[in-house]
Each structure stands twice: as structure tokens, then as C-alpha cells.
Design a protein around this motif. Structure first.
Motif, PDB file in Angstrom:
ATOM      1  N   ARG A   1       5.355   5.069   2.414  1.00 36.12           N
ATOM      2  CA  ARG A   1       4.789   6.397   2.183  1.00 36.12           C
ATOM      3  C   ARG A   1       5.842   7.331   1.602  1.00 36.12           C
ATOM      4  NH1 ARG A   1       4.058   7.464   8.592  1.00 36.12           N
ATOM      5  NH2 ARG A   1       5.952   6.370   8.994  1.00 36.12           N
TER       6      ARG A   1
ATOM      7  N   ALA B   1       1.215   5.186   0.314  1.00 35.67           N
ATOM      8  CA  ALA B   1       0.453   6.314   0.873  1.00 35.67           C
ATOM      9  C   ALA B   1       1.186   7.614   0.577  1.00 35.67           C
ATOM     10  CB  ALA B   1       0.285   6.142   2.375  1.00 35.67           C
TER      11      ALA B   1
ATOM     12  N   GLU C   1       7.026  11.354   8.420  1.00 31.65           N
ATOM     13  CA  GLU C   1       6.812  10.222   9.339  1.00 31.65           C
ATOM     14  C   GLU C   1       5.429  10.274   9.974  1.00 31.65           C
ATOM     15  OE1 GLU C   1       9.175  12.656  10.088  1.00 31.65           O
ATOM     16  OE2 GLU C   1      10.525  11.765   8.617  1.00 31.65           O
ATOM     17  N   SER C   2       4.591  11.182   9.545  1.00 32.57           N
ATOM     18  CA  SER C   2       3.280  11.317  10.208  1.00 32.57           C
ATOM     19  C   SER C   2       2.435  10.068  10.042  1.00 32.57           C
ATOM     20  CB  SER C   2       2.483  12.450   9.573  1.00 32.57           C
ATOM     21  OG  SER C   2       3.141  13.630   9.721  1.00 32.57           O
ATOM     22  N   PRO C   3       1.696   9.709  11.095  1.00 28.54           N
ATOM     23  CA  PRO C   3       0.699   8.658  10.912  1.00 28.54           C
ATOM     24  C   PRO C   3      -0.378   9.153   9.939  1.00 28.54           C
ATOM     25  CG  PRO C   3       0.986   9.202  13.241  1.00 28.54           C
ATOM     26  CD  PRO C   3       1.703  10.245  12.455  1.00 28.54           C
ATOM     27  N   LEU C   4      -0.959   8.234   9.190  1.00 27.99           N
ATOM     28  CA  LEU C   4      -1.972   8.634   8.208  1.00 27.99           C
ATOM     29  C   LEU C   4      -3.238   7.797   8.413  1.00 27.99           C
ATOM     30  CD1 LEU C   4       0.346   8.808   5.052  1.00 27.99           C
ATOM     31  CD2 LEU C   4      -0.475  10.724   6.424  1.00 27.99           C
TER      32      LEU C   4
ATOM     33  N   ALA D   1      -5.733   7.639   5.369  1.00 30.05           N
ATOM     34  CA  ALA D   1      -5.237   6.815   4.255  1.00 30.05           C
ATOM     35  C   ALA D   1      -5.278   5.339   4.641  1.00 30.05           C
ATOM     36  CB  ALA D   1      -3.809   7.232   3.900  1.00 30.05           C
TER      37      ALA D   1
ATOM     38  N   PHE E   1       0.854  -1.188   0.000  1.00 31.91           N
ATOM     39  CA  PHE E   1       0.000   0.000   0.000  1.00 31.91           C
ATOM     40  C   PHE E   1       0.894   1.242   0.000  1.00 31.91           C
ATOM     41  CE2 PHE E   1      -2.426   3.142   2.704  1.00 31.91           C
ATOM     42  CZ  PHE E   1      -3.214   3.579   1.654  1.00 31.91           C
TER      43      PHE E   1
ATOM     44  N   VAL F   1       3.843  -1.631   3.525  1.00 33.37           N
ATOM     45  CA  VAL F   1       3.302  -0.282   3.342  1.00 33.37           C
ATOM     46  C   VAL F   1       4.491   0.643   3.104  1.00 33.37           C
ATOM     47  CG1 VAL F   1       1.247  -0.586   4.799  1.00 33.37           C
ATOM     48  CG2 VAL F   1       3.376   0.220   5.825  1.00 33.37           C
TER      49      VAL F   1
END
Lengths: 361, 169
Positions: B99, B56, B65-68, B71, B54, B97
Motif C-alpha cells: 500500500r 492499495a 499503516e491503516s487496515p483497508l 480495498a 495487489f 500486497v
């Protein structure tokens, strides 16, 4: 939810009702943003004049905290709780001013948009692509006696915006192209409604336990009692990701933080394990979960120690591999954890890979 | 001059997993059923591992590094659906995953991090559903793994989505 839904209007309505039943109400700070309807509603309510603050040669206007406390009304209406004050006044943030007002024994009615809540700031920024700088700690909202969500459908809000009821005509186009897009407003509405539902759930629970002679202590413990924290036991192998996803889903539904724990046996990792561990770290980071790695041979004891440390309320784990030889005689891990951690739920996550697949229509 | 990916001395096959590591990146709420079936057939034939990934995209105003969570609410059910379907067919799955600032950036980071034997992508994805034509061209130019791009077909509308695991995830 967002600018223009009618928070200030609702605050003024509440203030008027309070005044009609005989309480002493003043307006400590009002931002009408030039909206005539809002200004009209404030007419007749006593307004504490703002004070002027000089900052780098510019004269700014801020709420007059000292004047409010000196006036000592029963209720003070203070708009825009998340506002950042100009340098030179008592506090950096308006919510800190409000603390002083409350400490002086004055009830406060205030307004805030959901995106200003610290814990929701990242989520809203991700959903809308817009980050607001002025935030308030969630604890401020947690101390409120009552929260009223001012809800409006995105379509209605856009209609209000186009009719010039939110911003002056020259700002309408920019607003429509920037923040006031239907997907942003829908997302904000969803976040606001969820947040309020969560608050109501916690308060209902607190009210249910708030009985008998231990009234005060139970009320104080209630927020802690209702807050869940999940711990998923993982290993760096492909099967762990499914467990992590399931645990994350549960954490989302409960509005709870998620920790992942790998109790790593002493020794070095194979290349494959290193890769799996990296992948697990990435998954944890993307989901906003915390991955904890503890090196130990004592699995149940280490899990129990971490669960106590993290104040875990819920442990999720996959099915254990069948033991060999003497290990078959040992107490299974879930049973052992239930013994070591009374009061903590243990859930074994099923492998649903073998269930019949379903295609969408 | 750009360095091609997967230039590590250890070949993916040597580095575990037995057969090949077949990467199936996706970005949106659904994945072409044809792409998934092609990946599963290959994995079956070669005794390989299907690696759905996946990708993102992190908005510019957030740290990388932000949580999403939003998404993930889209990607996780779909990963689950793919994994359940593949496992039911007896295909080993090892999901990933990644990003990045763009979907290509996310894919690039993943390819830098670990080796893959094949990358399977569908050319049928619309402009809003992930990898664009330029990204596919970039893949062919820069990735040493075998890249399999599925040409558009009439049954591309048949997709697998996270709805397949509604109530089971």
C-alpha cells in the motif's frame, strides 16, 4: 446513517408518542439545524433551556445537565450523542452526560450517525475519504435498550438536500461536492444496516439464552458468548496467504477479529522465509489482522496457549503435511487441538486451486 | 539522482524460487486476462514464480499503516482468482500486497522491499483502474527488473475478476 436522513425528526416523533401515552417527556437538547419541519415537530414538547458557557471570550451554548437531572422527567430527548462539549462543563463528551442522566433514572432517546461509532470510524473514513473527529465508544451503543436505524436511500437523501430540507441553500453545493456524494451515502447506508443487523443478531441470541433461574448471569454472558474470534495458523510460505485470505473473509462475515499465529521452530530464517514473513506481516496489517509469532517446538500446546489467551472461538488451518517416520503415529494436529481446546471450532481450509476455474460471462 | 530499484547484490534468481520471480501488479476489480496469461506463460517457460501483487491506495487522511477492509474486499477475491487459475495451470504463485499514498508509491515500496526478475503490466488499464501512463514510464526509468508492458489489444475487455471465485472464497 448521515445528516439529513431524519434522526432528530424520528426522535421527536417517538417522544410525542411517549407523551401521548402519558409519560413525562422533555427535550434536553435539540439541534434543528434550521429545519422548519423538525422545529414544528418539537412544538408543544417541554424544552430545557441550554446553558451558556464562556470559552476564550466566546459564549457557547451547551446542554444543561444539572437542569435535566433537577427536572427529573421520565424520558429526556437528547440530540447528537457524539457531540463534544465546550470546556468547563461536567464532561468532555455528551455521551458522558447521558450516562449521568441514565444514572438519575431518566430514560433517554438520542441520535447518532453511524460514522461516529469508534469501531467504524476507520472503515467509514476509508470508504468516504472523510474522517469525523467526534466518536463514541461502541459500548455506549451496546448499552442501548433499542436501536432504530433511520434509513433513507441515497437518492431520496440527495433529493431532500437539493430541496433545501437538510442545509440552507448556500451550503447545498458544498455539501453535494463534499460529503453528500452518492457513493459515500451508499457506503454509509451499507455500514449502518450491517451494524444494526449485527446488533439485532446479538440481542436475539441474548434473548434466546435469557431463560430460567440463571437469567441474569446468562444475559450478562450473552455478548461474550456470541462474539467470535478467529485464529489462523500460518507459516511464512506462499500457501499461507490463501489461508489468511480465507480466514479474513470468514472473519468479515462473522464481524470477528482475526489473529494469525506462526509457531516458529527455534533457529534462524532463510532469506526466502524472511521475505515471506515480511509479506505476511504486510498482508495482516492491510487486512487489520494481528500476526503473532511464538517460538516453540511444541506446536499443539503453543497453539492452545495462544488460543486461550486470545479467547479464540474458531481455529483455521491448512492441510497438514503428511508425517514422516515416527511422526505418522502422532495424533493429527486438528484432533489434538480439539482435545486441548474443548468448545473451540477447528476448520481445515481446503486448497481450491485444483477446482475447475470459472470465467465471468 | 534517483537510485534504481533491485540493485541488491544478490540477484532474484539466486535468492530462491529457482526460476524467475514475475511480478504482476494490479489495482482494480479486474485484471486483463492477456496480462495474466502472458505472466503465466513466462512463468511456465522459465520455471518461475508468478507474484500477483495487489496495490492499495491509502487516503491521505488515514495513517499509512491503516487496515483497508473495503480495498481488500476488492483485492482479495481477485488475488484468489489469479492464484486458483495459476495453480490449476501448474504455475507456482507467491502473492503480495502493498500500500501507498498512490498506486505508484505502493509499487515502489514493494520493489524496494524485494527483488523481481520481471514486472508485467498492461497498458490497457483505464484512468480509474490503476497505473497511468506516467507510472509506466516511471517503471521503465527506475526499475532494473525487465519490464514487460502489454500494448492495448482488441481482447483487452476479457478480464479476470473476483467473480470467478464467488461462492468459493
Amino acid at each position: 446513517m448521515a445528516a439529513g436522513v431524519g434522526k432528530t425528526y424520528r426522535m421527536l416523533l417517538e417522544g410525542r408518542v411517549e407523551r401521548e401515552i402519558g409519560r413525562d417527556v422533555v427535550v434536553g437538547l435539540l439541534e434543528t439545524h434550521g429545519r422548519a419541519e423538525t422545529a414544528a415537530l418539537a412544538e408543544g414538547l417541554e424544552l430545557i433551556p441550554r446553558r451558556k458557557v464562556s470559552y476564550r471570550g466566546t459564549e457557547l451554548e451547551e446542554m444543561d445537565l444539572a437542569a435535566i437531572i433537577a427536572r427529573a422527567p421520565e424520558i429526556c430527548l437528547i440530540d447528537e450523542l457524539a457531540h463534544t462539549n465546550a470546556p468547563g462543563v461536567e464532561h468532555a463528551k455528551r455521551h458522558e452526560d447521558v450516562e449521568d442522566v441514565l444514572a438519575a433514572g431518566i430514560d433517554v432517546l438520542t441520535t447518532v450517525n453511524v460514522q461516529h461509532l469508534e469501531s467504524l470510524n476507520d472503515q467509514v473514513a476509508e470508504l468516504s475519504g472523510i474522517r469525523v473527529r467526534e466518536t463514541i465508544p461502541d459500548a455506549v451503543l451496546g448499552r442501548a435498550d433499542e436501536i432504530v436505524v433511520v434509513d433513507l436511500t441515497p437518492e431520496e437523501l440527495l433529493e431532500r438536500l437539493r430541496a433545501g430540507k437538510v442545509y440552507p441553500i448556500e451550503r447545498i453545493d458544498a455539501a453535494l461536492n463534499h460529503f453528500f456524494r452518492i457513493e459515500n451515502l451508499s457506503a454509509l447506508r451499507e455500514v449502518a444496516l450491517r451494524q444494526v443487523a449485527q446488533e439485532i443478531g446479538q440481542r436475539r441470541f441474548a434473548a434466546a439464552v435469557n431463560v430460567g433461574s440463571r437469567e441474569e448471569s446468562l444475559a450478562a454472558e450473552a455478548p461474550q458468548a456470541v462474539s467470535e474470534r478467529l485464529l489462523a495458523l500460518v507459516e511464512p510460505d506462499p500457501g499461507a496467504y490463501r489461508l489468511v485470505r480465507r480466514a479474513w473473509r470468514s472473519a468479515q462475515r462473522l464481524g470477528a477479529p482475526l489473529d494469525l499465529l506462526w509457531v516458529r521452530p527455534p533457529g534462524t530464517l532463510s532469506d526466502e522465509q524472511e521475505r515471506s514473513l515480511t509479506a505476511l506481516r504486510q498482508l495482516a496489517s492491510l487486512l487489520g489482522a494481528r500476526l503473532i509469532v511464538e517460538e516453540s517446538d511444541l506446536l499443539p500446546e503453543t497453539v492452545a496457549a495462544v488460543a486461550r489467551r486470545q479467547r479464540t472461538t474458531y481455529i483455521l488451518m491448512g492441510r497438514s503435511r503428511p508425517g514422516r517416520g515416527l511422526t505418522r503415529a502422532r495424533t493429527p494436529l486438528p484432533q489434538r487441538l480439539l482435545e486441548l481446546l474443548p468448545g473451540v471450532d477447528v476448520r481445515i481450509v481446503a486448497d481450491r486451486a485444483q477446482r475447475p476455474t470459472e470465467d465471468p460471462p | 539522482m534517483r537510485t534504481p530499484f533491485n540493485t541488491t547484490k544478490t540477484s532474484p534468481r539466486d535468492s530462491g524460487g529457482g526460476g524467475g520471480r514475475i511480478l504482476l501488479p494490479f489495482t482494480s476489480q479486474a485484471i486483463s486476462r492477456r496480462a495474466l496469461e502472458a505472466a503465466m506463460r513466462l512463468a511456465h517457460a522459465e520455471g518461475g514464480t508468478l507474484m500477483p501483487a495487489f496495490l492499495a491506495r491509502v487516503p491521505r487522511n488515514l495513517p499509512l499503516e491503516s487496515p483497508l477492509p473495503a480495498a481488500c474486499a476488492v483485492g482479495m477475491p481477485l488475488l484468489e482468482a489469479i492464484e486458483q487459475r495459476a495453480s490449476a495451470e501448474g504455475v507456482p504463485v507467491d502473492a503480495r500486497v502493498s500500500r501507498g499514498r498512490t498506486y505508484r508509491d505502493a509499487l515502489q515500496r514493494l520493489l524496494r522491499q524485494e527483488p523481481f526478475d520481471r514486472v508485467i503490466v498492461s497498458a490497457t488499464d483505464g484512468p480509474h483502474s490503476g497505473l497511468r501512463q506516467e507510472d509506466l514510464a516511471w517503471l521503465l526509468d527506475n526499475v532494473t527488473a525487465e519490464v514487460l508492458i502489454l500494448r492495448p489489444a482488441s481482447d483487452d475487455a476479457r478480464r479476470i475478476s473476483g467473480h470467478a471465485v464467488d461462492g468459493h472464497f
